[in-house]
Design a protein around this motif. Structure first.
Motif, PDB file in Angstrom:
ATOM      1  N   ASP A  70      76.448  -5.781  -6.533  1.00  0.00           N
ATOM      2  CA  ASP A  70      77.137  -6.246  -7.742  1.00  0.00           C
ATOM      3  C   ASP A  70      77.208  -7.777  -7.847  1.00  0.00           C
ATOM      4  O   ASP A  70      78.260  -8.351  -8.091  1.00  0.00           O
ATOM      5  CB  ASP A  70      78.551  -5.653  -7.826  1.00  0.00           C
ATOM      6  CG  ASP A  70      78.538  -4.141  -7.811  1.00  0.00           C
ATOM      7  OD1 ASP A  70      77.698  -3.555  -8.521  1.00  0.00           O
ATOM      8  OD2 ASP A  70      79.346  -3.533  -7.082  1.00  0.00           O
ATOM      9  N   THR A  71      76.060  -8.393  -7.691  1.00  0.00           N
ATOM     10  CA  THR A  71      76.006  -9.850  -7.790  1.00  0.00           C
ATOM     11  C   THR A  71      76.239 -10.287  -9.227  1.00  0.00           C
ATOM     12  O   THR A  71      75.589  -9.791 -10.144  1.00  0.00           O
ATOM     13  CB  THR A  71      74.636 -10.374  -7.316  1.00  0.00           C
ATOM     14  OG1 THR A  71      74.393  -9.881  -6.001  1.00  0.00           O
ATOM     15  CG2 THR A  71      74.594 -11.881  -7.312  1.00  0.00           C
ATOM     16  N   GLY A  72      77.165 -11.206  -9.408  1.00  0.00           N
ATOM     17  CA  GLY A  72      77.426 -11.784 -10.720  1.00  0.00           C
ATOM     18  C   GLY A  72      77.058 -13.261 -10.718  1.00  0.00           C
ATOM     19  O   GLY A  72      76.343 -13.736  -9.837  1.00  0.00           O
ATOM     20  N   ARG A  73      77.572 -13.990 -11.675  1.00  0.00           N
ATOM     21  CA  ARG A  73      77.303 -15.431 -11.760  1.00  0.00           C
ATOM     22  C   ARG A  73      77.895 -16.165 -10.564  1.00  0.00           C
ATOM     23  O   ARG A  73      77.256 -17.025  -9.961  1.00  0.00           O
ATOM     24  CB  ARG A  73      77.904 -16.009 -13.048  1.00  0.00           C
ATOM     25  CG  ARG A  73      77.653 -17.509 -13.225  1.00  0.00           C
ATOM     26  CD  ARG A  73      78.474 -18.108 -14.360  1.00  0.00           C
ATOM     27  NE  ARG A  73      79.849 -18.347 -13.987  1.00  0.00           N
ATOM     28  CZ  ARG A  73      80.298 -19.412 -13.318  1.00  0.00           C
ATOM     29  NH1 ARG A  73      79.470 -20.351 -12.934  1.00  0.00           N
ATOM     30  NH2 ARG A  73      81.576 -19.553 -13.023  1.00  0.00           N
ATOM     31  N   SER A  74      79.122 -15.805 -10.191  1.00  0.00           N
ATOM     32  CA  SER A  74      79.804 -16.521  -9.112  1.00  0.00           C
ATOM     33  C   SER A  74      80.424 -15.584  -8.070  1.00  0.00           C
ATOM     34  O   SER A  74      81.120 -16.048  -7.176  1.00  0.00           O
ATOM     35  CB  SER A  74      80.903 -17.421  -9.694  1.00  0.00           C
ATOM     36  OG  SER A  74      81.877 -16.628 -10.355  1.00  0.00           O
ATOM     37  N   VAL A 100      84.087 -14.711  -4.131  1.00  0.00           N
ATOM     38  CA  VAL A 100      83.777 -15.634  -5.221  1.00  0.00           C
ATOM     39  C   VAL A 100      83.310 -16.947  -4.610  1.00  0.00           C
ATOM     40  O   VAL A 100      83.915 -17.451  -3.656  1.00  0.00           O
ATOM     41  CB  VAL A 100      85.005 -15.878  -6.128  1.00  0.00           C
ATOM     42  CG1 VAL A 100      84.712 -16.940  -7.180  1.00  0.00           C
ATOM     43  CG2 VAL A 100      85.425 -14.575  -6.801  1.00  0.00           C
ATOM     44  N   TRP A 101      82.225 -17.483  -5.146  1.00  0.00           N
ATOM     45  CA  TRP A 101      81.735 -18.807  -4.728  1.00  0.00           C
ATOM     46  C   TRP A 101      82.528 -19.829  -5.529  1.00  0.00           C
ATOM     47  O   TRP A 101      82.624 -19.731  -6.751  1.00  0.00           O
ATOM     48  CB  TRP A 101      80.244 -18.918  -5.011  1.00  0.00           C
ATOM     49  CG  TRP A 101      79.633 -20.102  -4.316  1.00  0.00           C
ATOM     50  CD1 TRP A 101      79.372 -21.319  -4.864  1.00  0.00           C
ATOM     51  CD2 TRP A 101      79.243 -20.177  -2.954  1.00  0.00           C
ATOM     52  NE1 TRP A 101      78.834 -22.145  -3.911  1.00  0.00           N
ATOM     53  CE2 TRP A 101      78.748 -21.464  -2.727  1.00  0.00           C
ATOM     54  CE3 TRP A 101      79.269 -19.271  -1.890  1.00  0.00           C
ATOM     55  CZ2 TRP A 101      78.270 -21.880  -1.486  1.00  0.00           C
ATOM     56  CZ3 TRP A 101      78.796 -19.685  -0.658  1.00  0.00           C
ATOM     57  CH2 TRP A 101      78.302 -20.972  -0.464  1.00  0.00           C
ATOM     58  N   VAL A 102      83.149 -20.788  -4.827  1.00  0.00           N
ATOM     59  CA  VAL A 102      84.023 -21.742  -5.517  1.00  0.00           C
ATOM     60  C   VAL A 102      83.658 -23.186  -5.196  1.00  0.00           C
ATOM     61  O   VAL A 102      83.080 -23.483  -4.152  1.00  0.00           O
ATOM     62  CB  VAL A 102      85.517 -21.526  -5.165  1.00  0.00           C
ATOM     63  CG1 VAL A 102      85.980 -20.148  -5.566  1.00  0.00           C
ATOM     64  CG2 VAL A 102      85.776 -21.773  -3.697  1.00  0.00           C
ATOM     65  N   ASN A 103      84.032 -24.052  -6.114  1.00  0.00           N
ATOM     66  CA  ASN A 103      84.000 -25.488  -5.902  1.00  0.00           C
ATOM     67  C   ASN A 103      85.410 -25.829  -5.416  1.00  0.00           C
ATOM     68  O   ASN A 103      86.367 -25.729  -6.180  1.00  0.00           O
ATOM     69  CB  ASN A 103      83.672 -26.220  -7.201  1.00  0.00           C
ATOM     70  CG  ASN A 103      83.633 -27.715  -7.000  1.00  0.00           C
ATOM     71  OD1 ASN A 103      84.633 -28.325  -6.619  1.00  0.00           O
ATOM     72  ND2 ASN A 103      82.488 -28.306  -7.282  1.00  0.00           N
ATOM     73  N   PHE A 104      85.544 -26.186  -4.139  1.00  0.00           N
ATOM     74  CA  PHE A 104      86.866 -26.406  -3.553  1.00  0.00           C
ATOM     75  C   PHE A 104      87.628 -27.567  -4.183  1.00  0.00           C
ATOM     76  O   PHE A 104      88.809 -27.408  -4.512  1.00  0.00           O
ATOM     77  CB  PHE A 104      86.771 -26.566  -2.030  1.00  0.00           C
ATOM     78  CG  PHE A 104      86.337 -25.304  -1.323  1.00  0.00           C
ATOM     79  CD1 PHE A 104      87.100 -24.155  -1.378  1.00  0.00           C
ATOM     80  CD2 PHE A 104      85.152 -25.270  -0.611  1.00  0.00           C
ATOM     81  CE1 PHE A 104      86.704 -22.992  -0.727  1.00  0.00           C
ATOM     82  CE2 PHE A 104      84.745 -24.118   0.040  1.00  0.00           C
ATOM     83  CZ  PHE A 104      85.518 -22.969  -0.014  1.00  0.00           C
ATOM     84  N   ARG A 117      71.887 -16.472  -3.415  1.00  0.00           N
ATOM     85  CA  ARG A 117      71.434 -15.493  -4.389  1.00  0.00           C
ATOM     86  C   ARG A 117      70.188 -14.741  -3.909  1.00  0.00           C
ATOM     87  O   ARG A 117      70.068 -13.541  -4.113  1.00  0.00           O
ATOM     88  CB  ARG A 117      71.165 -16.149  -5.743  1.00  0.00           C
ATOM     89  CG  ARG A 117      70.806 -15.119  -6.826  1.00  0.00           C
ATOM     90  CD  ARG A 117      70.886 -15.695  -8.209  1.00  0.00           C
ATOM     91  NE  ARG A 117      72.219 -16.049  -8.613  1.00  0.00           N
ATOM     92  CZ  ARG A 117      73.153 -15.181  -9.039  1.00  0.00           C
ATOM     93  NH1 ARG A 117      72.877 -13.901  -9.095  1.00  0.00           N
ATOM     94  NH2 ARG A 117      74.343 -15.605  -9.413  1.00  0.00           N
ATOM     95  N   GLN A 118      69.270 -15.426  -3.252  1.00  0.00           N
ATOM     96  CA  GLN A 118      68.049 -14.741  -2.783  1.00  0.00           C
ATOM     97  C   GLN A 118      68.380 -13.657  -1.769  1.00  0.00           C
ATOM     98  O   GLN A 118      67.701 -12.625  -1.711  1.00  0.00           O
ATOM     99  CB  GLN A 118      67.022 -15.729  -2.230  1.00  0.00           C
ATOM    100  CG  GLN A 118      67.334 -16.254  -0.841  1.00  0.00           C
ATOM    101  CD  GLN A 118      66.302 -17.284  -0.373  1.00  0.00           C
ATOM    102  OE1 GLN A 118      65.643 -17.925  -1.170  1.00  0.00           O
ATOM    103  NE2 GLN A 118      66.201 -17.429   0.925  1.00  0.00           N
ATOM    104  N   HIS A 119      69.438 -13.843  -0.979  1.00  0.00           N
ATOM    105  CA  HIS A 119      69.854 -12.809  -0.016  1.00  0.00           C
ATOM    106  C   HIS A 119      70.614 -11.689  -0.696  1.00  0.00           C
ATOM    107  O   HIS A 119      70.515 -10.531  -0.291  1.00  0.00           O
ATOM    108  CB  HIS A 119      70.698 -13.431   1.097  1.00  0.00           C
ATOM    109  CG  HIS A 119      69.918 -14.328   1.986  1.00  0.00           C
ATOM    110  ND1 HIS A 119      69.102 -13.852   2.983  1.00  0.00           N
ATOM    111  CD2 HIS A 119      69.799 -15.676   2.013  1.00  0.00           C
ATOM    112  CE1 HIS A 119      68.516 -14.863   3.598  1.00  0.00           C
ATOM    113  NE2 HIS A 119      68.923 -15.983   3.028  1.00  0.00           N
ATOM    114  N   LEU A 120      71.367 -12.019  -1.737  1.00  0.00           N
ATOM    115  CA  LEU A 120      72.127 -11.001  -2.452  1.00  0.00           C
ATOM    116  C   LEU A 120      71.224 -10.113  -3.286  1.00  0.00           C
ATOM    117  O   LEU A 120      71.504  -8.926  -3.462  1.00  0.00           O
ATOM    118  CB  LEU A 120      73.168 -11.672  -3.351  1.00  0.00           C
ATOM    119  CG  LEU A 120      74.263 -12.460  -2.647  1.00  0.00           C
ATOM    120  CD1 LEU A 120      75.097 -13.238  -3.659  1.00  0.00           C
ATOM    121  CD2 LEU A 120      75.143 -11.535  -1.812  1.00  0.00           C
TER     122      LEU A 120
END
Length: 122
Positions: A70-74, A100-104, A117-120
């Motif tokens: 279920d890969t999404g944008r983030s 969720v991938w975040v900008n800290f 993303r290539q691994h997901l």
């Protein structure tokens, strides 16, 4: 209290199951080169669950197997099963997490980087 020299099986505390699930997620992220950068971006778990199917007893070697979907944008989902090395066909626990991938610095979600993303999507 047990009498001296008594041998008993010790049950694994429920919090340890979550530690196993988190350890495999962290190990996987490190293995593909996607470690968090506190000054930049990285993964954050926003939801986690564990279903206890059968009691793990100490001592024993646990095998954790992880999947992603279920890969999404983030974000993406991770799933894990826990078995024992001496009983690999029995699932003792299963769980998952929404990551969720975040900008800290901005404290906002960010697009999943191409390396992850290539691994997901594999």
């Amino acid at each position: 209290m047990h009498p001296p020299n008594c041998v008993s099986a010790l049950n694994v505390n429920n919090t340890v199951y979550f530690r196993y699930l988190e350890t495999i997620r962290i190990d996987w992220m490190h293995s593909i080169g996607c470690e968090p950068d506190p000054r930049g971006e990285g993964p954050v778990i926003i939801n986690a669950f564990c279903t206890f199917h059968k009691q793990l007893e100490f001592p024993g070697e646990v095998i954790a197997t992880m999947y992603v979907s279920d890969t999404g944008r983030s974000s993406f989902e991770s799933w894990c099963t826990l078995t024992r090395a001496d009983d690999p066909d029995t699932v003792y626990a299963s769980g998952g997490a929404t990551t969720v991938w975040v900008n800290f610095p901005q404290q906002k979600s960010a697009p999943i980087p191409p390396l992850l993303r290539q691994h997901l999507d594999a």
